[in-house]
Design an enzyme around this catalytic site. Structure first.
Site, PDB file in Angstrom:
ATOM      1  N   VAL A 149       8.268  10.230   8.103  1.00 62.28           N
ATOM      2  CA  VAL A 149       7.961   8.833   8.401  1.00 62.28           C
ATOM      3  C   VAL A 149       8.739   7.982   7.400  1.00 62.28           C
ATOM      4  O   VAL A 149       8.647   8.209   6.191  1.00 62.28           O
ATOM      5  CB  VAL A 149       6.437   8.582   8.271  1.00 62.28           C
ATOM      6  CG1 VAL A 149       6.107   7.122   8.477  1.00 62.28           C
ATOM      7  CG2 VAL A 149       5.673   9.463   9.249  1.00 62.28           C
ATOM      8  N   CYS A 150       9.499   7.024   7.900  1.00 60.60           N
ATOM      9  CA  CYS A 150      10.283   6.154   7.019  1.00 60.60           C
ATOM     10  C   CYS A 150       9.346   5.376   6.110  1.00 60.60           C
ATOM     11  O   CYS A 150       8.475   4.638   6.576  1.00 60.60           O
ATOM     12  CB  CYS A 150      11.127   5.191   7.846  1.00 60.60           C
ATOM     13  SG  CYS A 150      12.039   4.015   6.823  1.00 60.60           S
ATOM     14  N   ILE A 151       9.536   5.514   4.821  1.00 61.90           N
ATOM     15  CA  ILE A 151       8.627   4.892   3.862  1.00 61.90           C
ATOM     16  C   ILE A 151       8.695   3.371   3.910  1.00 61.90           C
ATOM     17  O   ILE A 151       7.659   2.699   3.871  1.00 61.90           O
ATOM     18  CB  ILE A 151       8.845   5.428   2.428  1.00 61.90           C
ATOM     19  CG1 ILE A 151       7.727   4.938   1.511  1.00 61.90           C
ATOM     20  CG2 ILE A 151      10.234   5.067   1.912  1.00 61.90           C
ATOM     21  CD1 ILE A 151       7.667   5.643   0.175  1.00 61.90           C
TER      22      ILE A 151
ATOM     23  N   ALA B 131       6.968   2.233   7.067  1.00 59.40           N
ATOM     24  CA  ALA B 131       5.539   2.533   6.977  1.00 59.40           C
ATOM     25  C   ALA B 131       4.826   1.530   6.073  1.00 59.40           C
ATOM     26  O   ALA B 131       3.775   0.989   6.443  1.00 59.40           O
ATOM     27  CB  ALA B 131       5.335   3.959   6.470  1.00 59.40           C
TER      28      ALA B 131
END
Length: 130
Positions: A76-78, A81
């Site tokens: 998940v792209c930080i 997110a």
């Protein structure tokens, strides 16, 4: 064939379901998924707080089960997110928030993971987005 799959769409979008079905079909067909990358509104598919209507498919739960059952690398792209309030325990503490909503099997990481997956895979397949 090795696939990297990127999901840009929210869980309720048709492309999210298409991405899941594509991933399932790829594995059923003997192909490999080197990484699933959730970006933009796609990060909501990894949130443990998404509640689907009773008469709708619970795509976040299906994604979670699929990733766990197949032991896939799901990133998940930080940045996406954090912007959308999807935090793991570490980020919850870092930003002094009240609760985490990102749990295993998901991993927070940066766009470099998408780039690496695209370099490793034979094909990068993207679903949703602008």
């Amino acid at each position: 064939m090795k696939f990297a799959i990127a999901l840009f769409a929210a869980p309720h979008a048709p492309s999210s379901r298409r991405a899941l079905r594509f991933a399932q079909a790829a594995l059923d067909g003997g192909h490999e998924i080197v990484r699933l990358f959730f970006y933009q509104d796609g990060v909501h598919s990894a949130s443990s707080n998404v509640v689907s209507a009773q008469d709708e498919l619970d795509l976040p739960a299906e994604w979670r089960a699929f990733v766990q059952d197949q032991q896939l690398d799901a990133v998940v792209c930080i940045a996406a997110a954090l912007r959308r309030g999807v935090l793991n325990e570490e980020e919850t503490q870092r930003y002094n928030r009240s609760a985490a909503n990102l749990e295993a099997p998901w991993e927070l990481s940066g766009l470099g993971q998408l780039h690496e997956a695209a370099q490793t895979a034979d094909r990068l397949v993207c679903f949703g987005g602008p």
